[in-house]
Design an enzyme around this catalytic site. Structure first.
Site, PDB file in Angstrom:
ATOM      1  N   ARG A 187      51.264  73.985 -10.535  1.00 48.16           N
ATOM      2  CA  ARG A 187      50.955  72.888  -9.594  1.00 48.16           C
ATOM      3  C   ARG A 187      50.621  73.394  -8.191  1.00 48.16           C
ATOM      4  O   ARG A 187      50.998  72.791  -7.180  1.00 48.16           O
ATOM      5  CB  ARG A 187      52.115  71.881  -9.523  1.00 48.16           C
ATOM      6  CG  ARG A 187      52.507  71.294 -10.827  1.00 48.16           C
ATOM      7  CD  ARG A 187      51.427  70.436 -11.482  1.00 48.16           C
ATOM      8  NE  ARG A 187      51.851  70.125 -12.829  1.00 48.16           N
ATOM      9  CZ  ARG A 187      51.481  70.841 -13.910  1.00 48.16           C
ATOM     10  NH1 ARG A 187      50.637  71.863 -13.786  1.00 48.16           N
ATOM     11  NH2 ARG A 187      51.926  70.532 -15.095  1.00 48.16           N
ATOM     12  N   SER A 240      55.240  62.963 -11.036  1.00 45.05           N
ATOM     13  CA  SER A 240      56.445  63.731 -10.685  1.00 45.05           C
ATOM     14  C   SER A 240      56.502  63.945  -9.176  1.00 45.05           C
ATOM     15  O   SER A 240      55.551  64.453  -8.582  1.00 45.05           O
ATOM     16  CB  SER A 240      56.419  65.098 -11.374  1.00 45.05           C
ATOM     17  OG  SER A 240      56.441  64.908 -12.761  1.00 45.05           O
ATOM     18  N   GLU A 310      56.199  67.931  -5.324  1.00 40.60           N
ATOM     19  CA  GLU A 310      54.926  68.219  -5.988  1.00 40.60           C
ATOM     20  C   GLU A 310      53.847  67.333  -5.370  1.00 40.60           C
ATOM     21  O   GLU A 310      52.706  67.742  -5.201  1.00 40.60           O
ATOM     22  CB  GLU A 310      55.018  67.945  -7.493  1.00 40.60           C
ATOM     23  CG  GLU A 310      53.663  68.129  -8.157  1.00 40.60           C
ATOM     24  CD  GLU A 310      53.625  67.829  -9.642  1.00 40.60           C
ATOM     25  OE1 GLU A 310      54.644  67.994 -10.314  1.00 40.60           O
ATOM     26  OE2 GLU A 310      52.554  67.421 -10.117  1.00 40.60           O
TER      27      GLU A 310
HETATM   28  C1  LIG Z   1      51.920  58.283 -13.862  1.00 45.34           C
HETATM   29  C2  LIG Z   1      51.491  59.662 -13.399  1.00 45.34           C
HETATM   30  C3  LIG Z   1      51.691  60.742 -14.225  1.00 45.34           C
HETATM   31  C4  LIG Z   1      51.287  62.030 -13.821  1.00 45.34           C
HETATM   32  N1  LIG Z   1      51.489  63.073 -14.664  1.00 45.34           N
HETATM   33  C5  LIG Z   1      51.066  64.303 -14.306  1.00 45.34           C
HETATM   34  C6  LIG Z   1      51.220  65.408 -15.198  1.00 45.34           C
HETATM   35  O1  LIG Z   1      51.702  65.289 -16.302  1.00 45.34           O
HETATM   36  N2  LIG Z   1      50.774  66.620 -14.769  1.00 45.34           N
HETATM   37  C7  LIG Z   1      50.191  66.807 -13.547  1.00 45.34           C
HETATM   38  O2  LIG Z   1      49.781  67.920 -13.238  1.00 45.34           O
HETATM   39  N3  LIG Z   1      50.056  65.779 -12.684  1.00 45.34           N
HETATM   40  C8  LIG Z   1      50.457  64.540 -13.022  1.00 45.34           C
HETATM   41  N4  LIG Z   1      50.310  63.505 -12.154  1.00 45.34           N
HETATM   42  C9  LIG Z   1      49.774  63.764 -10.808  1.00 45.34           C
HETATM   43  C10 LIG Z   1      48.256  63.633 -10.723  1.00 45.34           C
HETATM   44  O3  LIG Z   1      47.787  62.715 -11.680  1.00 45.34           O
HETATM   45  C11 LIG Z   1      47.484  64.919 -10.923  1.00 45.34           C
HETATM   46  O4  LIG Z   1      47.962  65.944 -10.091  1.00 45.34           O
HETATM   47  C12 LIG Z   1      45.994  64.700 -10.660  1.00 45.34           C
HETATM   48  O5  LIG Z   1      45.280  65.787 -11.123  1.00 45.34           O
HETATM   49  C13 LIG Z   1      45.649  64.469  -9.205  1.00 45.34           C
HETATM   50  O6  LIG Z   1      44.289  64.073  -9.164  1.00 45.34           O
HETATM   51  P1  LIG Z   1      43.773  62.981  -8.144  1.00 45.34           P
HETATM   52  O7  LIG Z   1      42.308  62.877  -8.338  1.00 45.34           O
HETATM   53  O8  LIG Z   1      44.541  61.725  -8.265  1.00 45.34           O
HETATM   54  O9  LIG Z   1      44.096  63.708  -6.785  1.00 45.34           O
HETATM   55  P2  LIG Z   1      44.480  63.029  -5.399  1.00 45.34           P
HETATM   56  O10 LIG Z   1      45.885  62.556  -5.460  1.00 45.34           O
HETATM   57  O11 LIG Z   1      43.436  62.078  -4.984  1.00 45.34           O
HETATM   58  O12 LIG Z   1      44.410  64.319  -4.473  1.00 45.34           O
HETATM   59  C14 LIG Z   1      45.253  65.422  -4.677  1.00 45.34           C
HETATM   60  C15 LIG Z   1      44.841  66.505  -3.687  1.00 45.34           C
HETATM   61  O13 LIG Z   1      43.528  66.948  -3.982  1.00 45.34           O
HETATM   62  C16 LIG Z   1      42.659  66.726  -2.877  1.00 45.34           C
HETATM   63  N5  LIG Z   1      41.372  66.358  -3.437  1.00 45.34           N
HETATM   64  C17 LIG Z   1      41.090  65.411  -4.348  1.00 45.34           C
HETATM   65  N6  LIG Z   1      39.782  65.445  -4.674  1.00 45.34           N
HETATM   66  C18 LIG Z   1      39.231  66.434  -3.934  1.00 45.34           C
HETATM   67  C19 LIG Z   1      37.918  66.978  -3.815  1.00 45.34           C
HETATM   68  N7  LIG Z   1      36.883  66.525  -4.529  1.00 45.34           N
HETATM   69  N8  LIG Z   1      37.718  68.000  -2.959  1.00 45.34           N
HETATM   70  C20 LIG Z   1      38.745  68.509  -2.230  1.00 45.34           C
HETATM   71  N9  LIG Z   1      40.004  68.039  -2.307  1.00 45.34           N
HETATM   72  C21 LIG Z   1      40.235  67.024  -3.154  1.00 45.34           C
HETATM   73  C22 LIG Z   1      43.319  65.646  -2.043  1.00 45.34           C
HETATM   74  O14 LIG Z   1      42.960  65.724  -0.682  1.00 45.34           O
HETATM   75  C23 LIG Z   1      44.777  66.022  -2.245  1.00 45.34           C
HETATM   76  O15 LIG Z   1      45.093  67.115  -1.427  1.00 45.34           O
HETATM   77  C24 LIG Z   1      50.697  62.215 -12.547  1.00 45.34           C
HETATM   78  C25 LIG Z   1      50.496  61.100 -11.710  1.00 45.34           C
HETATM   79  C26 LIG Z   1      50.887  59.823 -12.135  1.00 45.34           C
HETATM   80  C27 LIG Z   1      50.642  58.659 -11.227  1.00 45.34           C
END
Ligand SMILES: Cc1cc2nc3c(=O)[nH]c(=O)nc-3n(C[C@H](O)[C@H](O)[C@H](O)COP(=O)(O)OP(=O)(O)OC[C@H]3O[C@@H](n4cnc5c(N)ncnc54)[C@H](O)[C@@H]3O)c2cc1C
Length: 317
Positions: A187, A240, A310
């Site tokens: 992560r 998480s 995280e």
């Molecule tokens: C119910 C639930 C379950 C989850 N289970 C897991 C799991 O099992 N495993 C896991 O790893 N994660 C999990 N997550 C967390 C999350 O889904 C992941 O980490 C996911 O990959 C984040 O992607 P996002 O597009 O939502 O990122 P965001 O939350 O939108 O952004 C995360 C980070 O990336 C940056 N960012 C996003 N897009 C870009 C871009 N194009 N360029 C530069 N920076 C960018 C943002 O500024 C921020 O710093 C879970 C979340 C939820 C709500």
């Protein structure tokens, strides 16, 4: 807060027009449903709109924050200064945007940063390409997954990543980072480790997948998605809250500390999975942070382990 119509503005960038929202609540763009306003916000589902938004930010000298699905974020109540670009798209719109190329028995797949992770997990399985089945059911898009090195069920995006395409906001050019430069670990990546405002925007990622039986891969993808529905809480949350410390689980420690169901204001430690905090409706970031710190303190007192977030905590108090 100004009325919706007053918050929608069309600006000119060269010969183009761009829709900008002013003082837009970020709670609308995070799965936690928490977050104060962005000074300005643009929704970009494709690269031309992203480029236009970046040009406008440069013209107006605004700092830029790019988010994807908003599923790993706790945005503080003061919101984010400058321009927030929500860079995500619907999976179905992206079929043509995924590029395939043969590579010595494997397939190289170029994924746009905007592609929903869960859709990617299902679609690659359908195509008989193994390596991303774990992503089925995960919220967020490829851009955020690359930054966080998202993963589940023993896999992570860093395992299959060849390289990422980035836009450098300082030198204003497109560049590529190899997997080694990104240095994906649990992560964490070199992109996540960067100070804010961040210098790089993820435009896309190239992954190397191996051939597999589509029916078997789809079955695994469906099982992964079902497991998630059964074991994780539904409702507004950010996944998480803490990373797992070496050799143990954050959720287990929180549960052992007797904190399942513990609540501050309108936010609660989930009864189903103690490493998830649930927004019970209109919770503030201040309440979420108070709960996070209370849990951290209780676990540290009982087990001598300081849990590390995280989720990314961003924005102004
Ligand atoms: C119910 C639930 C379950 C989850 N289970 C897991 C799991 O099992 N495993 C896991 O790893 N994660 C999990 N997550 C967390 C999350 O889904 C992941 O980490 C996911 O990959 C984040 O992607 P996002 O597009 O939502 O990122 P965001 O939350 O939108 O952004 C995360 C980070 O990336 C940056 N960012 C996003 N897009 C870009 C871009 N194009 N360029 C530069 N920076 C960018 C943002 O500024 C921020 O710093 C879970 C979340 C939820 C709500």
């Amino acid at each position: 807060m100004p009325a919706r119509a007053e918050r929608d503005r069309t600006v000119r960038v060269g010969s183009h027009e761009l829709r900008v929202r002013v003082q837009e609540p970020l709670a609308r763009y995070t799965t936690f449903r928490i977050g104060g306003p962005a000074d300005y916000l643009v929704r970009a589902s494709d690269r031309p709109t992203l480029e236009l938004a970046l040009e406008w930010a440069e013209q107006e000298r605004l700092p830029v924050t790019v988010i994807g699905g908003g599923s790993n974020l706790l945005v503080r109540d003061g919101g984010i200064r400058g321009l927030v670009i929500v860079f995500r798209a619907a999976g179905e719109a992206l079929d043509g945007a995924i590029q395939l190329a043969a590579d010595d028995g494997a397939t190289m797949l170029t994924l746009p940063a905007t592609a929903p992770l869960s859709w990617v997990g299902h679609r690659t399985s359908e195509l008989g390409l193994a390596g991303l089945e774990w992503a089925a059911g995960l919220p967020g898009v490829v851009g955020g997954a690359v930054v966080n090195n998202a993963g589940a069920h023993g896999g992570a995006i860093g395992d299959v990543l060849a390289d990422v395409e980035l836009y450098d906001l300082v030198d204003r050019r497109v560049l590529h980072w190899t997997r080694d430069a990104l240095a994906p670990r649990y992560r964490m990546t070199e992109l996540k480790a960067q100070p804010r405002p961040r210098r790089y925007v993820v435009l896309g990622a190239r992954v190397r997948l191996v051939p597999g039986d589509p029916a078997r891969l789809l079955r695994t993808a469906e099982e992964n998605a079902r497991w998630r529905r059964q074991h994780q809480p539904t409702g507004p949350c950010a996944g998480s809250v803490f990373t797992n410390p070496p050799g143990t689980y954050a959720g287990y420690l929180i549960e052992q500390a007797g904190l399942k169901g513990f609540q501050i204001g309108r936010i609660r430690v989930s009864e189903r999975h103690a490493n998830f905090f649930l927004n019970l409706g209109s919770a503030t970031a201040a309440e979420a942070l108070a709960l996070l710190e209370a849990v951290q303190r209780a676990v540290a007192e009982q087990f001598g382990i300081v849990l590390q977030p995280e989720i990314e905590i961003v924005g102004e108090p």
